[in-house]
Enzyme design. Structure first.
Site, short mmCIF file in Angstrom:
data_model
loop_
_atom_site.label_atom_id
_atom_site.label_comp_id
_atom_site.label_asym_id
_atom_site.label_seq_id
_atom_site.Cartn_x
_atom_site.Cartn_y
_atom_site.Cartn_z
N CYS A 250 0.86 -1.18 0.00
CA CYS A 250 0.00 0.00 0.00
C CYS A 250 0.90 1.23 0.00
CB CYS A 250 -0.99 -0.02 1.17
SG CYS A 250 -0.26 0.19 2.81
N ASN B 271 2.40 1.63 4.33
CA ASN B 271 2.65 0.38 5.04
C ASN B 271 2.30 0.44 6.53
OD1 ASN B 271 5.41 -1.78 5.86
ND2 ASN B 271 3.47 -2.42 5.01
N CYS C 65 -1.46 0.86 7.23
CA CYS C 65 -2.90 0.58 7.30
C CYS C 65 -3.26 -0.70 6.56
CB CYS C 65 -3.71 1.75 6.73
SG CYS C 65 -3.60 3.28 7.68
N ARG C 66 -3.39 -0.61 5.25
CA ARG C 66 -3.94 -1.72 4.47
C ARG C 66 -3.00 -2.91 4.34
NH1 ARG C 66 -5.25 1.75 -0.70
NH2 ARG C 66 -3.32 2.70 0.04
N SER C 67 -1.75 -2.68 3.95
CA SER C 67 -0.87 -3.82 3.67
C SER C 67 -0.50 -4.64 4.90
CB SER C 67 0.36 -3.40 2.87
OG SER C 67 1.11 -2.42 3.53
N ASP D 296 -8.04 3.53 1.22
CA ASP D 296 -7.12 3.79 2.32
C ASP D 296 -7.87 4.43 3.49
OD1 ASP D 296 -4.97 4.34 3.96
OD2 ASP D 296 -3.83 5.42 2.43
#
Length: 164
Positions: A14, A17, A19-21, A130
């Site tokens: 993402c 690095n 939040c999402r990933s 995001d």
């Protein structure tokens, strides 16, 4: 983190690095464990940007992961590097912007398949939004979108590992 003993390695990417990933890596690692594949598949995460290096995951990501029995609090943000394009068989990005950011590595030897994680979605969602700077509800939504990709991704993993 993938090792030489893993048959396949997946890098979730993402922007920063945090939040999402890391959420995707933690939740999918748990999913692999549930299906008895954690010894065959390594997972990790990285960001396309360097401005959050060494930072822990966002509180919202930690909270929704922990609610699912996954502790990602030990993760620290890192930026994708040229070696990742050889170390990982699959690089799964959260949105089209991440793909554009990866283009700066053109000229780097790439053996990885780079795809939007959303292409595996049962929810018909190509991009994972995001939730950075938003509330827990948005992080929960992100987690559900990611989880909606896991059945399709697991099917792909099984095909790559030649498991029925």
């Amino acid at each position: 983190m993938p090792t030489d003993t893993h048959s396949l390695s997946i890098l979730f990417v993402c922007l920063g690095n945090i939040c999402r990933s890391p959420l995707a890596a933690g939740l999918f690692a748990r999913h692999l464990d549930t299906h008895g594949l954690s010894h065959r598949v390594g997972v990790d995460s990285a960001g396309t940007q360097a401005y959050l290096l060494g930072e822990p995951p966002a509180m919202g990501s930690c909270q929704v992961a922990l609610e699912r029995g996954v502790d990602i609090s030990g993760h620290r943000a890192r930026r994708i590097c040229s070696e990742d394009f050889q170390r990982f068989g699959m690089i799964l990005v959260m949105d089209k912007r991440n793909i554009r950011e990866l283009l700066r590595f053109t000229g780097v030897e790439n053996t990885a398949v780079i795809e939007l994680i959303g292409q595996y979605s049962a929810l018909q969602t190509l991009e994972i939004p995001d939730p950075y700077g938003q509330g827990v509800a948005e992080f929960e939504h992100t987690a559900k979108l990611l989880e909606g990709c896991f059945a399709g991704l697991l099917k792909e993993v099984r095909q790559r590992l030649e498991i029925n």
